[in-house]
Design a protein around this motif. Structure first.
Motif, PDB file in Angstrom:
ATOM      1  N   ALA A  28      -6.511  38.867  25.930  1.00 43.88           N
ATOM      2  CA  ALA A  28      -6.586  37.784  26.908  1.00 43.88           C
ATOM      3  C   ALA A  28      -5.214  37.476  27.489  1.00 43.88           C
ATOM      4  O   ALA A  28      -5.055  37.315  28.712  1.00 43.88           O
ATOM      5  N   ASN A  29      -4.192  37.404  26.617  1.00 45.54           N
ATOM      6  CA  ASN A  29      -2.843  37.122  27.111  1.00 45.54           C
ATOM      7  C   ASN A  29      -2.327  38.242  28.001  1.00 45.54           C
ATOM      8  O   ASN A  29      -1.641  37.983  29.003  1.00 45.54           O
ATOM      9  N   SER A  30      -2.660  39.483  27.669  1.00 43.14           N
ATOM     10  CA  SER A  30      -2.170  40.615  28.453  1.00 43.14           C
ATOM     11  C   SER A  30      -2.756  40.615  29.853  1.00 43.14           C
ATOM     12  O   SER A  30      -2.145  41.153  30.788  1.00 43.14           O
ATOM     13  N   PHE A  31      -3.956  40.035  30.019  1.00 43.30           N
ATOM     14  CA  PHE A  31      -4.511  39.894  31.356  1.00 43.30           C
ATOM     15  C   PHE A  31      -3.602  39.035  32.221  1.00 43.30           C
ATOM     16  O   PHE A  31      -3.475  39.256  33.436  1.00 43.30           O
ATOM     17  N   MET A  32      -2.964  38.036  31.616  1.00 38.49           N
ATOM     18  CA  MET A  32      -2.028  37.196  32.353  1.00 38.49           C
ATOM     19  C   MET A  32      -0.780  37.976  32.757  1.00 38.49           C
ATOM     20  O   MET A  32      -0.163  37.680  33.781  1.00 38.49           O
ATOM     21  N   GLN A  33      -0.409  38.962  31.957  1.00 39.02           N
ATOM     22  CA  GLN A  33       0.779  39.765  32.257  1.00 39.02           C
ATOM     23  C   GLN A  33       0.469  40.887  33.253  1.00 39.02           C
ATOM     24  O   GLN A  33       1.298  41.206  34.111  1.00 39.02           O
ATOM     25  N   ASN A  34      -0.725  41.483  33.113  1.00 41.05           N
ATOM     26  CA  ASN A  34      -1.111  42.617  33.949  1.00 41.05           C
ATOM     27  C   ASN A  34      -2.612  42.545  34.188  1.00 41.05           C
ATOM     28  O   ASN A  34      -3.391  43.144  33.463  1.00 41.05           O
ATOM     29  N   PRO A  35      -3.065  41.803  35.209  1.00 43.65           N
ATOM     30  CA  PRO A  35      -4.505  41.605  35.431  1.00 43.65           C
ATOM     31  C   PRO A  35      -5.218  42.920  35.762  1.00 43.65           C
ATOM     32  O   PRO A  35      -4.845  43.625  36.704  1.00 43.65           O
ATOM     33  N   VAL A  36      -6.242  43.245  34.984  1.00 43.54           N
ATOM     34  CA  VAL A  36      -7.048  44.446  35.207  1.00 43.54           C
ATOM     35  C   VAL A  36      -8.509  44.113  34.926  1.00 43.54           C
ATOM     36  O   VAL A  36      -8.820  43.092  34.313  1.00 43.54           O
ATOM     37  N   GLY A  37      -9.420  44.981  35.392  1.00 43.16           N
ATOM     38  CA  GLY A  37     -10.832  44.848  35.069  1.00 43.16           C
ATOM     39  C   GLY A  37     -11.504  43.636  35.681  1.00 43.16           C
ATOM     40  O   GLY A  37     -12.426  43.081  35.072  1.00 43.16           O
ATOM     41  N   PHE A  38     -11.099  43.230  36.876  1.00 49.80           N
ATOM     42  CA  PHE A  38     -11.688  42.048  37.499  1.00 49.80           C
ATOM     43  C   PHE A  38     -11.729  42.233  39.021  1.00 49.80           C
ATOM     44  O   PHE A  38     -11.124  43.156  39.574  1.00 49.80           O
ATOM     45  N   ARG A  39     -12.465  41.331  39.657  1.00 53.90           N
ATOM     46  CA  ARG A  39     -12.395  41.225  41.111  1.00 53.90           C
ATOM     47  C   ARG A  39     -12.238  39.766  41.470  1.00 53.90           C
ATOM     48  O   ARG A  39     -12.716  38.875  40.735  1.00 53.90           O
ATOM     49  N   LEU A  40     -11.586  39.508  42.562  1.00 50.07           N
ATOM     50  CA  LEU A  40     -11.347  38.134  43.006  1.00 50.07           C
ATOM     51  C   LEU A  40     -12.451  37.734  43.970  1.00 50.07           C
ATOM     52  O   LEU A  40     -12.610  38.340  45.042  1.00 50.07           O
TER      53      LEU A  40
END
Length: 468
Positions: free
Chosen positions: A146-158
């Protein structure tokens, strides 16, 4: 201070405080499990004594970690509701699995381990503490994902309509390149912390009480010191890999860590820098030529982007604004992290040297160093996380949401100040309780364990009892 600064201070205090217990819990769970395994396999009573002794320390720490960890969840909804709405769809999966799987393992089997000494067979009881240890690792992995998503967002769409990040690839979140390197680095730091704690307590007893359980404490000191040294090597190796990943996904953080203002090839590593008061430029530096290029790219002649160049690049990409973190904070926390870790390793090496060829450590200077030994990895861990989070600023989710946009809009300054003061006072009381309990049980030393049956009787109807 405005609401943003108050919310950041509150989250910083609660997070750093909570993380004092996390590495000890992870590392000590495995060391206690290893000691109990040695007893089950060899029947040597010294390992049973060490299991029971350090088991007390472990239980005190894990209880405090659970209490302080609960507060973290309230922070998201209380002071960071805009951020919670933005990442909720992504964070929901890993954090839910952490609670339902990892925390379930820890909480269930730690209870069986505590109360099952005279109720379960040796091997089943041993399995319980190993499952607790595995649970701590799983918990760490999902939280770091979860924290790494804050550092390098992957696997999502806006989603342009709701302005929320929506999960599209859970596997990508779990295999984020930042997660894959941050996890072993964090676990290595946890083993370093736990090893230092085990070694420091044993060293204190060997110096202050040289004729009480000498053989047992010598074994503990060796386990703790060797664990610290091996973990230090692992921290350095994983930290080197992490630096290269950081240069790739967050080049501003790497530039800020070294106070590198202009893009350089090769880039030097600044051992010491004196800068202007606002951290806008260096005044005087002590440098190692080419070392930063190697740390960031793996090549002595690699190109590392500078702060000023990246600021211009981000302004062109994201619009006007200040995209630099607080340079003195990132620069010095990076060095304090490394320095504290290396000093802990040197003290562990000194402890082993003092026991060479059957000698007993007796130096009062070593004893003073031993008092610092468990604190140094904790300091290194704390500065490491401060660097990680402060170096990402001004982003709360890198490239997607700024920290200023994540704070709750309807929470008043009075509410934040009140909760900040309450939490800080409560944590201060808990710190006194925690330290008092640790010192009490650490100083009391190893107790002679009561005889344990080889196998639990199925017909035994005695009630469960607390083994400590």
């Amino acid at each position: 201070m405005d609401n943003l600064d108050l919310a950041r201070w509150q989250f910083a205090i609660t997070t750093v405080y909570h993380f004092l217990f996390v590495p000890i819990t992870i590392g000590l769970s495995f060391l206690v499990a290893g000691m109990q395994t040695a007893w089950v396999r060899t029947g040597d009573e010294r390992w049973l004594k060490l299991t029971k002794f350090y088991g007390k320390i472990f239980l005190i720490n894990i209880a405090m970690g659970v209490v302080t960890g609960i507060v973290q969840e309230f922070q998201f909804g209380m002071n960071w509701s805009a951020y919670s709405r933005f990442v909720g769809d992504v964070f929901g999966a890993p954090l839910a699995i952490e609670a339902l799987l990892a925390f379930f393992l820890e909480s269930t089997f730690i209870g069986l381990w505590i109360f099952g000494w005279d109720r379960l067979s040796r091997r089943i009881h041993l399995t319980c503490i190993w499952l607790v240890a595995v649970g701590t690792l799983l918990s760490a992995y999902f939280i770091l994902a979860a924290n790494s998503f804050m550092q390098n967002p992957v696997g999502f769409r806006l989603n342009p309509d709701t302005h929320r990040a929506e999960l599209t690839d859970f596997a990508a979140v779990l295999t984020n390149k930042v997660t894959l390197v941050t996890f072993p680095h964090t676990v290595a730091g946890a083993f370093m912390t736990a090893g230092a704690l085990v070694a420091a307590i044993a060293l204190w007893h060997l110096v202050r009480r040289p004729y009480a359980e000498t053989t047992t404490y010598r074994s503990a000191l060796k386990v703790g010191a060797y664990t610290t040294l091996v973990a230090t090597v692992a921290v350095l190796v994983t930290g080197d890999i992490q630096g290269k990943v950081m240069t790739e996904v967050q080049p501003m953080k790497m530039a800020a860590a070294e106070a590198l203002y202009e893009t350089a090839r090769p880039a030097p590593f600044s051992i010491f820098t004196v800068g202007t008061l606002d951290g806008s430029e260096p005044v005087w530096q002590v440098e190692v030529p080419g070392l930063l290029s190697f740390l960031g790219t793996g090549r002595l002649d690699g190109t590392v982007q500078g702060i000023n160049n990246l600021q211009a690049e981000y302004e062109a990409k994201y619009g006007p604004g200040d995209y630099k973190p607080i340079i003195p904070v990132t620069y010095w926390t990076f060095r304090f992290m490394i320095g504290a870790g290396i000093l802990a390793a040197l003290l562990a090496l000194w402890s082993l040297w003092a026991m060479r060829r059957g000698r007993s450590p007796a130096s009062r200077w070593l004893l003073r160093g031993g008092i610092l030994l468990p604190l140094l990895p904790l300091i290194a861990n704390a500065f490491g996380w401060i660097f990680t989070e402060m170096g990402r600023q001004p982003w709360i989710v890198f490239g997607q949401m700024k920290t200023a946009d994540g704070v709750s809009a309807t929470v008043s300054s009075a509410s934040i100040v009140t909760s900040l003061l309450v939490y800080t006072a409560l944590y201060g009381v808990l710190a006194v309780v925690e330290v008092g309990l640790l010192l009490k049980y650490a100083k009391s030393g190893i107790a002679v364990p009561t005889a344990l049956p080889d196998e639990a009787s199925a017909d035994d109807a005695r009630p469960l009892t607390f083994a400590y």
